[in-house]
Design an enzyme around this catalytic site. Sequence first.
Site, PDB file in Angstrom:
ATOM      1  N   GLU A 108       0.840  -1.206   0.000  1.00 39.53           N
ATOM      2  CA  GLU A 108       0.000   0.000   0.000  1.00 39.53           C
ATOM      3  C   GLU A 108       0.872   1.253   0.000  1.00 39.53           C
ATOM      4  O   GLU A 108       0.579   2.233  -0.693  1.00 39.53           O
ATOM      5  CB  GLU A 108      -0.926   0.002   1.222  1.00 39.53           C
ATOM      6  N   GLU A 181      10.137   2.324   2.591  1.00 42.24           N
ATOM      7  CA  GLU A 181       8.814   2.162   3.200  1.00 42.24           C
ATOM      8  C   GLU A 181       8.688   0.879   4.008  1.00 42.24           C
ATOM      9  O   GLU A 181       7.943   0.831   4.983  1.00 42.24           O
ATOM     10  CB  GLU A 181       7.730   2.194   2.106  1.00 42.24           C
TER      11      GLU A 181
END
Length: 1045
Positions: A108, A181
């Site tokens: 995501e 991330e």
Amino acid sequence: MLRVPRPSFLTSRTLPPYLRPSAARPFCRTFATVTSPDGHPSIGQHLHGFTLKRVKEVPELELIAFQLQHDKTGADYLHIARDDSNNVFSIGFKTNPPDDTGVPHILEHTTLCGSEKYPVRDPFFKMLPRSLSNFMNAFTSADHTTYPFATTNVQDFKNLMSVYLDATLHPLLNANDFTQEGWRIGPENPLAAISGEGEQSKRLVFKGVVYNEMKGQMSDASYLFYIRFQDHLFPAINNSGGDPQKITDLTWEQLRKFHADHYHPSNAKLLTYGNMPLSDHLKEINLRLNRFGRIRVDNDIKSPINLEDGPKYVVVKGPIDPLVPPNAQYKTSTTWLMGDASDVIENFSLGVLSNLLLDGYGSPLYSALIESGLGADFSPNTGYDSAGKVGIFSVGLNAVKEEDVPRVKEAITRAFLDVREKGFDKIKVDGILHQLELSLKHKTAHFGMSVMQRLKPGWFNGVDPMEALAWQETVSGFKSRYAKSGYLESLMDKYLLNDKTLTFTMEPSETYSKELADEENKRLASKILETARNFSNEQEAQEYLEKRELELLEVQEKARNQDLSCLPSVHVKDIPRQKERKDVRHTSLGDVTVQWREAHTNGLTYFRAIQILDNLPDDLREMIPLFSSAVMRLGTKNKTMEQLEELIKLKTGGISVGYHASPSPQSLGAFTEGLSFSGYALDRNVPDMYELMRAIILETDFDGPDAEKKIRELLQSSASGAVNSIAESGHSYARTFAEASLTPVGRFQEQTGGLTQVRLTTGLASRPLSEPINDVMQKLKAIQSFAISNSKRMRVALNCGNESSTANQEALRRFLAGLPAQTDNSSSGAPQTTYPRTPRVFFPLPYQVYYSALAIPTVPYVNALGAPLEILAQLLTHKHLHHEIREKGGAYGSGAYTRPLGGVFGFYSYRDPNPQNTMKIISEAGAWARDRDWTDQDIEEAKLSVFQGYDAPQSVSQEGMRLFLSGIDDAMLQSRRERLLDVTAEEIKKVADEFLVQGAANGNLAVLGERRDWVRKQDGWDIRDLGMTDNVTAMTQQPPEGPQQ
């Protein structure tokens, strides 16, 4: 963003998706142009690559839903046509996690880091200041991932839909985006290591935005309980957010494969909502989907474990809670499997049943579990959860003594049997149905987003979205079944009066946090050794990891000056210079000033009032939060709280009491302080709302035989959730404390809602029963004596329809006539709490990550310098802090902010692994902004960001509230608007120098987290303990046989 779909028995697993209504405009003729079936396509028709499967008109919600399927890929598409300019888009995918590495969550994040059409680094964050959206985000849920946005600007909608579709379907998924991330190993502070600032900065650690986010989540004991409960109830669904212990097993190749397998149109569900033409959406979406063919996808709907052979018992270890008594550290719950959630009427009925059992102080399970003293508050999983294929009903408690753990389940069972024998009172069911009626009429500004968020979980798990939208059919079906005697009781027989249960318990471990840290160190050493095998020695491996970190920093630094011309944008010229005004008028009823906002409210009246309190002493101010809870808990001499709750549900949409403080727009030293009251009701029920308001404020019985016991319950419930509340919003607590010494209102907010309030509450909650709380009771009664009056200290605001103004004025006149004429809140003589300016304050808290804030005083609202300060906050957030603190530093969140009315400029970081680095960046931010050559595009984007808030859609209930609550009139707002639109680069540089460089010495810094050796008094740190350290020490020193009695 990780979304944890915890059940809610207070609002709403009871209430279906459509009960956050009605966003934008009154019902009028233009409604037919958007939602009339006339002129719309027919079922079976082929439209721009889609086939229309079904159409459903829902007149009570003023909408028509169209369900379509993409011919080539099979993508599901739902369009909800409604006369609402706040249009919504969402694309989502079924993402059953294969393991606990958090691959759906990390994906995501990384999908939003660049795509084929928009090959810039992090287009999602770069679009934030190029848009006028009022909502942009992405959510990872247990078994699906969703990417939604909302905007009132048509071009903005087209821009964002293009970015979202390309990001999800054609992401670049670069390796360095995965390491940024997801996770990586690197020196703790690589730049400091280069400059030779000590060996500590070269220490290798785990890094990554999601890794640190989930370490923060694991510091939240409520989240930990819920996720471990889910692990055992749904072993087929792994942890989609990721367990830090497993995240470091995920590889970049696995991430890319998961995307290929799951982010495909054949696995997608798209939704659009609003007044934009369906055909426009279909053309654009078909263009994007047509590049794909149809594939087989994993759309398996996972089920919980089988409890037919129950009961089953699971015990796991968890952290101690330093704000809860040492002998009450257990959490426990019992769970039943309910029916198929796709049966919409039964699902709705089970929601009603859950509400009847759990909602309110008079509910059977509150009385049996909390009022009885078995625990302080319901456990995080308590309630009815219908997000999955099978409904789940759980009841549990926090802050339970070890010996009481088995008694909790016994008490639940007895309560069920008692309710089954007595049945449910019709007045309680009628109250719930009345709440549904009000929910339909209550116009919210974000109805479309609420519909999307409510529909998507069920839609991914076999619930028909068309049936879920059919409010009247669902309620009528429930009423028909309920009319047959004993319907709700029969649901108890069917699902709850058995022992096919899972009892899940978390027991405290004084070594839990140490074990986590030891495990991470061991895992880190193992990963470093794994890397070293590829080199001749450990030193080479160290150098490789340092070099890789510097290469990532170089990529991140280059992205700061990347050409963003490929990204679409709206423009400041699209922002109207003159904002539409919402007319209000003022009248007087005796000494009371009344503000009227007359508009189409759909037959509802919204009431707000403020009782001004002058010279309020600190020892009473800090009790107002408890007073506000107490008047909704104790009951009166004539009515129990259960009876009052029944009437509140039956006659109103809710009433509330709270604390109010607002600075003057003209001066930071001037302010308004008092108690606030609010409620809303159908026009015909306004007199009843006023009578209930009067009763709970003036007649709450603080002298009743159970009053002290109930106050202790409230205190213990608040204390039991405090440490988790701070873990969830630690940056907010840090900001509130940092602002406390800057203005009077800053001090008030810290006393009533900051760490000072937490310490007070937990201190009172820990008082033994042998020590009376007479002092607390006397203060609560003192507040009651001056809480409300028919005097010049009282002012009222009413939002209602023109047709009800006369009746409302008469009802208000009668209400005011029943209030005391004068009240006195003169000083009690207690010393005033002061917050002297403290450049650096540290709060030791048991978290794995840090929260920090720096606050600097600025100017009042009307001062011309406020506008460039507001633009500066956006520039620093998007052009500097996001890159330095989030991307490079690994914090989950960071930014600069202003409080235009409060006269504060500040910085914050959230779930931050490296606060020392963050503090350095913040300290240099002013000079960075002062010395930067700001481009016209930079300033344009910052202005767009600011106006996302100024021009966000507003609910009719909120119209006129800016003036009523803060004193900002239309002329002040228009002046502010024009100044913001006209801000120049020179003005920005000037305020950066004046306030952030020259004025930095006037600021306060607050940091929350684990105390490390860099936090030393000799270095200027003021260390403030909330009492946690002593509590933790006491708990870890308890004898092994268990808690002391």
